[in-house]
Design a protein around this motif. Structure first.
Motif, short mmCIF file in Angstrom:
data_model
loop_
_atom_site.label_atom_id
_atom_site.label_comp_id
_atom_site.label_asym_id
_atom_site.label_seq_id
_atom_site.Cartn_x
_atom_site.Cartn_y
_atom_site.Cartn_z
N GLN A 204 43.39 48.46 48.41
CA GLN A 204 43.00 48.80 49.78
C GLN A 204 44.04 48.32 50.80
N GLY A 205 45.09 47.65 50.32
CA GLY A 205 46.18 47.21 51.19
C GLY A 205 46.11 45.75 51.62
N LYS A 206 45.15 45.01 51.08
CA LYS A 206 45.04 43.60 51.47
C LYS A 206 46.16 42.79 50.79
N SER A 207 46.66 41.79 51.48
CA SER A 207 47.70 40.92 50.92
C SER A 207 47.07 39.94 49.94
N LYS A 208 47.91 39.27 49.17
CA LYS A 208 47.41 38.29 48.20
C LYS A 208 46.69 37.16 48.92
N THR A 209 47.20 36.75 50.05
CA THR A 209 46.56 35.68 50.82
C THR A 209 45.18 36.13 51.31
N GLU A 210 45.09 37.36 51.78
CA GLU A 210 43.81 37.89 52.25
C GLU A 210 42.80 37.99 51.11
N VAL A 211 43.27 38.41 49.94
CA VAL A 211 42.38 38.49 48.78
C VAL A 211 41.88 37.10 48.41
N ALA A 212 42.77 36.12 48.38
CA ALA A 212 42.39 34.75 48.04
C ALA A 212 41.38 34.20 49.04
N ASN A 213 41.63 34.44 50.32
CA ASN A 213 40.72 33.96 51.36
C ASN A 213 39.34 34.60 51.22
N TYR A 214 39.31 35.88 50.89
CA TYR A 214 38.04 36.59 50.72
C TYR A 214 37.24 35.99 49.57
N LEU A 215 37.90 35.76 48.43
CA LEU A 215 37.20 35.20 47.27
C LEU A 215 36.68 33.79 47.57
N ASN A 216 37.47 33.01 48.29
CA ASN A 216 37.03 31.66 48.66
C ASN A 216 35.84 31.71 49.62
N ALA A 217 35.89 32.65 50.56
CA ALA A 217 34.79 32.79 51.53
C ALA A 217 33.50 33.22 50.85
N GLN A 218 33.63 33.99 49.77
CA GLN A 218 32.45 34.45 49.02
C GLN A 218 31.96 33.40 48.02
N GLY A 219 32.70 32.30 47.90
CA GLY A 219 32.29 31.24 46.98
C GLY A 219 32.45 31.61 45.52
N ILE A 220 33.38 32.51 45.23
CA ILE A 220 33.61 32.95 43.85
C ILE A 220 34.46 31.92 43.11
N ASP A 221 34.00 31.53 41.94
CA ASP A 221 34.70 30.53 41.15
C ASP A 221 36.11 30.97 40.80
N THR A 222 37.04 30.03 40.85
CA THR A 222 38.39 30.28 40.33
C THR A 222 38.30 30.33 38.80
N LYS A 242 37.10 20.60 44.14
CA LYS A 242 36.73 22.01 44.21
C LYS A 242 38.02 22.82 44.21
N SER A 243 38.19 23.65 43.20
CA SER A 243 39.39 24.47 43.12
C SER A 243 39.21 25.72 43.97
N LEU A 244 40.30 26.17 44.56
CA LEU A 244 40.28 27.33 45.44
C LEU A 244 41.26 28.39 44.94
N TRP A 245 40.93 29.62 45.24
CA TRP A 245 41.86 30.70 44.95
C TRP A 245 43.10 30.55 45.82
N SER A 246 44.25 30.85 45.27
CA SER A 246 45.50 30.76 46.02
C SER A 246 46.30 32.05 45.85
N THR A 247 47.33 32.17 46.66
CA THR A 247 48.20 33.35 46.57
C THR A 247 48.79 33.47 45.17
N SER A 248 49.20 32.34 44.60
CA SER A 248 49.83 32.38 43.28
C SER A 248 48.84 32.80 42.19
N SER A 249 47.59 32.37 42.29
CA SER A 249 46.61 32.74 41.27
C SER A 249 46.29 34.24 41.34
N ILE A 250 46.28 34.80 42.55
CA ILE A 250 46.09 36.24 42.69
C ILE A 250 47.29 36.99 42.13
N ARG A 251 48.49 36.49 42.45
CA ARG A 251 49.71 37.13 41.94
C ARG A 251 49.75 37.13 40.42
#
Length: 287
Positions: A204-222, A242-251
């Motif tokens: 949909q055109g979202k950046s890796k940072t935006e995807v990571a932020n979305y998953l973190n906001a939704q409380g989705i487990d890494t 508490k582990s968080l989604w990051s740009t590198s994990s999305i990449r």
């Protein structure tokens, strides 16, 4: 303070019967323990001492960064140990240079006696040396044995890879082992939905940072938090954070060809030796 008689026990993949895919009973942790306890009990100068066990179950002898071995050497340097008893010298390690240095220089410096039961080796029987060519030859044989067995394991793995079987104990996020066939991997439905979501958001055109932020906001487990929640034994974090989604994990997920249905092996090769260095394999040799 009375010093310790240390029993050092080690078992690893090097002791595995490649054809049967099972560990020989003679090298099992329990039988090593029984052998050493019996030996100590039959020797008056040892049986009345404080005995402590140091064990590395599942660690290769070609590396010396083993928790039990490092604790043993820490206690040696702290002058807590008078004698180390092992099944054979290969339990200490399969690098003949490192083991030779240990026997010839390090342990004599701390006045630590070494007994290898099945090798009929006792450092107290050698005046000013640790067995000379006899011990050096045995250590060399142990290292060559390790290399030969490594080649056999590699050959067996190569055959299984060509048959399409999974040989990895660590699976990618989104996959699990088939409960009916440990050499087959299947999709993990719950984690697979997250993987699909990552690709959909990216499409949909979202950046890796935006995807990571979305998953973190939704409380989705890494992936690591998910594996821990599922009771994975391969969770190495010592501190509860508490582990968080990051740009590198999305990449990493977006770039991993496993999500295209591909499994790639033999990207690197490791040379058995004191450093166990890895080198990259040419792409045309990948499997």
């Amino acid at each position: 303070m009375s010093k310790i008689t240390a029993m050092y026990i080690r078992l690893s993949m090097e002791d595995e019967d490649v054809s049967l895919n099972q560990k020989e009973e003679s090298n099992s942790v329990s039988s090593q323990r029984e052998l050493l306890e019996a030996f100590i009990g039959n020797h008056s100068e040892l049986k009345d001492t404080k005995v402590q066990e140091y064990c590395d179950d599942g660690f290769t002898g070609t590396k010396f960064e083993r928790p039990g071995y490092m604790k043993l050497m820490e206690d040696v340097r702290a002058d807590k140990i008078s004698c180390i008893v092992v099944k054979d010298l290969s339990r200490l390690g399969r690098d003949y240079i490192e083991v030779g240095s240990l026997l010839e220089q390090i342990l004599p410096l701390y006045q630590v006696r070494v007994i290898a039961v099945n090798d009929n080796y006792d450092s107290d029987n050698y005046d000013g040396s640790t067995g000379g060519m006899n011990v050096a030859f045995k250590n060399l044989i142990y290292m060559l044995y390790s290399r030969d067995l490594s080649n056999k394991v590699s050959s067996a793995m190569h055959t299984r890879i060509l048959k399409g079987e999974n040989i990895s104990g660590q699976l990618r996020y989104g996959y699990v082992k088939d409960p009916n066939d440990k050499h087959k991997i299947i999709v993990d439905p719950e984690a697979a939905e997250v993987v699909k979501l990552i690709f959909e958001l990216t499409a949909q055109g979202k950046s890796k940072t935006e995807v990571a932020n979305y998953l973190n906001a939704q409380g989705i487990d890494t992936p690591s938090a998910y594996k821990k929640r599922k009771g994975s034994r391969n969770f190495f974090h010592a501190v509860e954070v508490k582990s968080l989604w990051s740009t590198s994990s999305i990449r990493d997920i977006l770039n991993d060809e496993v999500y295209l249905g591909k499994l790639i092996w033999n990207k690197t090769k490791k040379r058995i030796g004191s450093n166990n260095t890895s080198s990259y394999v040419p792409k045309d040799e990948w499997m």
